[in-house]
Design an enzyme around this catalytic site. Structure first.
Site, PDB file in Angstrom:
ATOM      1  N   LYS A   1       6.202  -6.281   6.773  1.00 25.95           N
ATOM      2  CA  LYS A   1       6.770  -7.452   7.264  1.00 25.95           C
ATOM      3  C   LYS A   1       7.950  -7.483   7.074  1.00 25.95           C
ATOM      4  CE  LYS A   1       3.080  -9.335   4.143  1.00 25.95           C
ATOM      5  NZ  LYS A   1       1.522  -9.164   4.964  1.00 25.95           N
TER       6      LYS A   1
ATOM      7  N   TRP B   1      -8.308  -7.202   6.757  1.00 25.24           N
ATOM      8  CA  TRP B   1      -7.721  -8.162   5.828  1.00 25.24           C
ATOM      9  C   TRP B   1      -6.513  -8.405   6.833  1.00 25.24           C
ATOM     10  CZ3 TRP B   1      -8.162 -11.994   2.759  1.00 25.24           C
ATOM     11  CH2 TRP B   1      -7.041 -12.265   1.879  1.00 25.24           C
TER      12      TRP B   1
ATOM     13  N   HIS C   1      -6.247   0.512   4.129  1.00 27.46           N
ATOM     14  CA  HIS C   1      -4.752  -0.080   4.000  1.00 27.46           C
ATOM     15  C   HIS C   1      -3.930   1.004   3.210  1.00 27.46           C
ATOM     16  CE1 HIS C   1      -2.093  -3.206   3.730  1.00 27.46           C
ATOM     17  NE2 HIS C   1      -1.920  -3.073   2.364  1.00 27.46           N
TER      18      HIS C   1
ATOM     19  N   SER D   1       2.658  -2.754   4.440  1.00 29.11           N
ATOM     20  CA  SER D   1       2.215  -3.864   4.162  1.00 29.11           C
ATOM     21  C   SER D   1       3.176  -5.159   3.854  1.00 29.11           C
ATOM     22  CB  SER D   1       1.400  -3.688   2.836  1.00 29.11           C
ATOM     23  OG  SER D   1       0.294  -4.451   2.424  1.00 29.11           O
TER      24      SER D   1
END
Ligand code: GTR
Length: 410
Positions: free
Chosen positions: A252, A339, A390, A248
């Site tokens: 990044k 998302w 997720h 998540s």
């Protein structure tokens, strides 16, 4: 009088309809700022630095030059020889800097017993090292953690969280496969809230300007410091074979760490989404405006210029993946994580192929379409779409371990 309810300025409805993805043209990863990469030498000498500079200027930010040397130091805080049912040695180290505002970064390290110079996975965690295993000998993270109190003591929260991350950090399996694991709480490096650069490692540097770094860049900088510490202090780990991994917002971070620090041998992005592996121009699920409004501290001030204006971005996220070339890179998505735009994450990899092809004929193993859930595809560039939410799960790790075996085992 009846109160009128106005839509809030930040109201946001994500687009999950593929037919409503705007038409877009991706920047050419081989031609940047008037420079063209016709071979790997030109990529490395000109196009890669130009690409990196654009990401620094307009998105992640540049690490400011410190006003004094930061002199890192590492101390061994604990060691047990009975971790993972006796298969591993577990240590805690404290990484600090000589600056008076230095935070303490607490490293939790698992080493497969009796092995020398092993490859390793390195990744940050959200809620403190005590989540990895329910063992009271692991120090509690009492400072800032995700879900805890923003400021003040988080001891009670940390106690409650002991061992809750064991699915996310399957240490037994990792160690059993011959890898070390190094983790630390991201909040040790920079607490995850907008504080005007007052705390975390930011406090050791001059205040940034528009190009200055945000929290993701600070976390990536922290990972680089951790890698240096590992190389200098932990002889059991081969620092030239360390895969940086994150889920998540920390996915990044793993990509940015892989892009900025070529010492990371592999970069693995798990469900990293917007600002990570997902193409910004698709504006599917989370968008640039949404991420900047919700998390203004993650990226730099310049990135806000692209709110609702993705087409003007000088780079897109396929070029972030390309910055890792020729080192192996792995991106994973989840079906229930729209998302994060699974298709956009896959397309970043696919569109980074031309840069990887400067090194390898079939870096993505000839893949051109998104695979069915559950299947890992690719070669030097890996991808899978997991069925489910997720999260980072043992199923994701199974793919990462296979991928690491391909590239990091001697
Ligand atoms: C979400 C954010 C995502 C992702 C996620 C996480 O709220 O919108 O970009 O980073 O948090 O890190 O868990």
């Amino acid at each position: 009088m009846m109160a009128m309810v106005l839509p809030s300025a930040t109201a946001f409805t994500p687009n999950y309809d593929e037919s409503k993805v705007p038409d877009y043209t991706l920047p050419d990863s081989l031609v940047v700022a008037g420079k063209e990469a016709t071979d790997s030498a030109a990529w490395e000498k000109e196009v890669r630095p130009a690409t990196l500079a654009l990401f620094q200027r307009d998105m992640f930010g540049r690490v400011p030059v410190p006003t004094q040397p930061l002199n890192p130091s590492v101390s061994l805080e604990s060691e047990v020889a009975d971790a993972c049912g006796g298969k591993a040695v577990r240590r805690e180290y404290l990484l600090r800097f000589s600056h008076r505002n230095s935070p303490s970064i607490r490293l939790l390290v698992y080493l497969p017993k009796g092995q020398d110079k092993v490859p390793a996975f390195m990744g940050l965690n959200f809620r403190g090292n005590q989540i990895v295993e329910d063992d009271p000998r692991i120090a509690l993270e009492t400072g800032f953690v995700l879900g805890g109190k923003k400021t003040g003591d988080n001891t009670a929260f940390a106690e409650k969280n002991r061992g809750t991350g064991k699915e996310r950090w399957p240490v037994d399996t990792i160690v059993g496969r011959g890898y070390a694991l190094v983790t630390a709480c991201c909040g040790n490096i920079d607490p995850d809230y907008d504080d005007g650069f007052e705390n975390g490692v930011h406090a050791m540097f001059p205040k940034p300007k528009a190009e200055g770094w945000g929290t993701i860049s600070a976390w990536a900088w922290g990972l680089s410091q951790m890698l240096t510490a590992v190389g200098e202090e932990i002889a059991e780990i081969d620092a030239a074979r360390v895969a940086v991994i994150g889920h998540s917002r920390l996915g990044k971070t793993a990509l940015w760490a892989g892009a900025t620090d070529p010492r990371f041998a592999i970069a693995i992005s798990n469900n990293s989404g917007c600002g990570g592996a997902a193409l910004s121009r698709r504006a599917f699920g989370e968008t640039v405006a949404r991420i900047n409004n919700s998390f203004p501290h993650w990226f730099n001030a310049n990135f806000k210029n692209y709110n609702g204006n993705e087409a003007a971005l000088p780079v897109d996220q396929h070029q972030l993946v390309a910055l890792i070339a020729p080192r192996p890179v792995y991106v994973a998505s989840a079906t229930g994580d729209q998302w994060a735009d699974p298709r956009g994450e896959f397309l970043s990899l696919l569109n980074a192929v031309p840069v990887y092809q400067l090194y390898d004929d079939q870096p993505f193993g000839g893949v051109t379409t998104m695979p069915a859930p559950g299947k890992s595809v690719g070669h030097r560039m890996g991808y899978h779409l997991r069925e489910g939410k997720h999260n980072i799960t043992p199923e994701d790790w199974a793919h990462y371990l296979d991928f690491a075996d391909r590239w990091l085992k001697k």
